[in-house]
Design a protein around this motif. Structure first.
Motif, short mmCIF file in Angstrom:
data_model
loop_
_atom_site.label_atom_id
_atom_site.label_comp_id
_atom_site.label_asym_id
_atom_site.label_seq_id
_atom_site.Cartn_x
_atom_site.Cartn_y
_atom_site.Cartn_z
N ALA A 39 46.44 52.52 37.34
CA ALA A 39 45.53 53.35 38.13
C ALA A 39 46.20 53.84 39.40
CB ALA A 39 44.27 52.55 38.46
N ARG A 40 46.97 52.99 40.03
CA ARG A 40 47.69 53.42 41.24
C ARG A 40 48.67 54.54 40.91
NH1 ARG A 40 47.85 47.83 42.42
NH2 ARG A 40 49.98 47.69 41.58
N ASP B 199 45.72 58.91 27.78
CA ASP B 199 46.79 59.89 27.94
C ASP B 199 47.98 59.29 28.68
OD1 ASP B 199 45.30 61.80 26.63
OD2 ASP B 199 44.72 62.90 28.45
N ALA B 200 47.68 58.46 29.70
CA ALA B 200 48.76 57.83 30.45
C ALA B 200 49.56 56.86 29.58
CB ALA B 200 48.19 57.08 31.65
N GLY B 201 48.91 56.34 28.54
CA GLY B 201 49.58 55.43 27.62
C GLY B 201 50.05 56.09 26.35
N ASP C 253 44.17 42.53 34.57
CA ASP C 253 43.60 43.39 35.60
C ASP C 253 44.70 43.95 36.49
OD1 ASP C 253 41.13 44.39 37.05
OD2 ASP C 253 42.09 43.26 38.67
N SER C 254 45.70 43.16 36.77
CA SER C 254 46.82 43.63 37.61
C SER C 254 47.55 44.78 36.95
CB SER C 254 47.79 42.49 37.89
OG SER C 254 47.17 41.47 38.65
N GLU C 255 47.75 44.69 35.64
CA GLU C 255 48.43 45.77 34.91
C GLU C 255 47.58 47.04 34.91
OE1 GLU C 255 51.13 43.46 31.59
OE2 GLU C 255 48.93 43.43 31.36
N HIS D 14 41.81 56.56 43.76
CA HIS D 14 41.46 55.95 45.03
C HIS D 14 41.19 54.45 44.83
CE1 HIS D 14 39.30 55.13 48.76
NE2 HIS D 14 39.75 56.28 49.23
N PRO D 15 41.63 53.60 45.75
CA PRO D 15 41.44 52.15 45.58
C PRO D 15 39.98 51.73 45.38
CG PRO D 15 43.02 52.57 47.32
CD PRO D 15 42.48 53.90 46.92
N GLU D 16 39.04 52.39 46.05
CA GLU D 16 37.63 52.03 45.88
C GLU D 16 37.16 52.34 44.46
OE1 GLU D 16 35.43 53.99 48.89
OE2 GLU D 16 36.14 52.68 50.51
N TYR D 17 37.62 53.45 43.92
CA TYR D 17 37.27 53.81 42.55
C TYR D 17 37.87 52.80 41.57
CZ TYR D 17 36.94 56.70 38.31
OH TYR D 17 36.67 57.18 37.06
#
Length: 277
Positions: A224-225, A145-147, A217-219, A230-233
Motif C-alpha cells: 500500500a505504501r 494489478d500491483a501483483g 499485515d506488514s506485507e 494515504h496512511p489513514e486509508y
C-alpha cells in the motif's frame, strides 16, 4: 421529489442515480465536481446542495482520492444531517458497512448512524458487505494489478458474502421511494466465498485476477505504501481485512432477498455480466 445522491460518481451512488433517473425522479449529484457542488470539507457548500431536496442518499466520505485522505471528514456529516433536517429533508437513506452497528461509537460511520437515528429525520440504514465491483474497479483491483494479477491480502481462508452494487442500489432506491422508514438492512450476496475461490472463478474470464495469496499485515502495508495510499486509508483497509480474517464478513443474511423480492446476484452472475458488457 428531488433526491440528493452523495457519492454520485461512486460504485453504488452512480447506480442509485441511474435507477432514480430511469424512474423519472429528479436527482442532484452530490460531489465537489457537480454543478451545485457538495464538498464535505467546506460546509459553506451544504445549504445550496440541500436547497429544494426532499430525500438524501448518503454515503459517509472515506477512502483516498490519490492526493488526500478523506478519512476523518465524516465527523462533519452529523452537522450536515442537522442542516438537512432544518432544510425540510423528509428522508435519509444512509449506507455504511456490514456489522457497523457493533462498532464503537467513535468510529465515523457508527457515529453518523447514531446521529441520524436521533436527529429527527426519517431514516433507513443500509449496511452492505464487500462489493463484487471492488474486484474490477476498487482497491482489490488495484492490489491485484500491483501483483500482476495475484491478489495478496492479510486474510487466510476466511470467506466473504460479496454483494453486487446493483443490488445495493436497488434496495436504496426502494427505501428512498417507500413510505416505510426506520429499517436497518444487513446486505449480503447469496453465497459466502473464500478469496481463493473468487480468484479461481475469475481466472478464466476477462477479470484481471488470476490467483490469491495470503500475506502478513506488514506485507500488505508495504504494498500500500508503494502505491502511495494515504496512511489513514491503509489503516482503515487493514481493519476491514482483519474483520474478514475474524470471520465477520462470511454470514449470508436474508435482508437483500427480502428487500428485492428476488435472489441477489451471485459471483457467476457478476462475471457473466462483466464478460458480456
Amino acid at each position: 421529489m428531488t433526491v440528493l445522491v452523495t457519492g454520485a460518481h461512486g460504485k453504488v451512488g452512480r447506480q442509485v442515480a441511474e435507477l432514480l433517473t430511469a424512474r423519472g425522479v429528479p436527482i442532484r449529484p452530490g460531489s465537489r465536481r457537480a454543478a451545485v457542488p457538495l464538498d464535505w470539507a467546506d460546509p459553506a457548500t451544504w445549504p445550496a446542495a440541500l436547497d429544494g431536496v426532499e430525500s438524501v442518499f448518503l454515503v459517509v466520505p472515506g477512502g483516498d482520492d490519490g492526493h488526500r485522505s478523506v478519512v476523518g471528514l465524516g465527523a462533519g456529516v452529523c452537522g450536515f444531517l442537522d442542516l438537512a433536517r432544518d432544510a425540510g429533508v423528509s428522508r435519509v437513506v444512509l449506507m455504511t458497512a456490514l456489522g457497523m452497528e457493533y462498532a464503537p461509537a467513535e468510529v465515523e460511520q457508527r457515529a453518523v448512524e447514531r446521529h441520524l437515528q436521533g436527529c429527527g429525520v426519517p431514516w433507513t440504514v443500509l449496511r452492505p458487505n464487500w462489493f463484487f465491483q471492488n474486484l474490477t474497479e476498487g482497491p482489490l483491483r488495484v492490489l491485484a494489478d500491483a501483483g500482476a494479477g495475484v491478489l495478496r491480502l492479510p486474510v487466510a481462508d476466511a470467506a466473504v458474502s460479496f454483494i453486487d452494487t446493483r443490488d445495493i442500489a436497488a434496495v436504496a432506491v426502494g427505501a428512498l421511494l417507500d413510505e416505510d422508514c426506520g429499517r436497518e438492512y444487513a446486505l449480503t450476496g447469496p453465497e459466502s466465498l473464500t478469496l481463493a475461490a473468487v480468484a479461481a472463478a475469475c481466472r478464466p474470464t476477462g477479470i484481471p485476477l488470476t490467483a490469491y495469496e495470503p500475506v502478513t499485515d506488514s506485507e500488505f502495508r508495504a504494498t500500500a505504501r508503494a502505491l502511495g495510499w494515504h496512511p489513514e486509508y491503509v489503516d482503515t483497509l487493514s481493519t476491514l481485512f482483519a474483520t474478514i480474517e475474524q470471520g465477520l464478513a462470511a454470514a449470508v443474511t436474508p435482508d437483500t432477498e427480502k428487500a428485492l423480492g428476488r435472489r441477489p446476484r451471485t459471483l457467476t452472475d457478476f462475471i457473466g455480466d462483466m464478460s458480456s458488457a
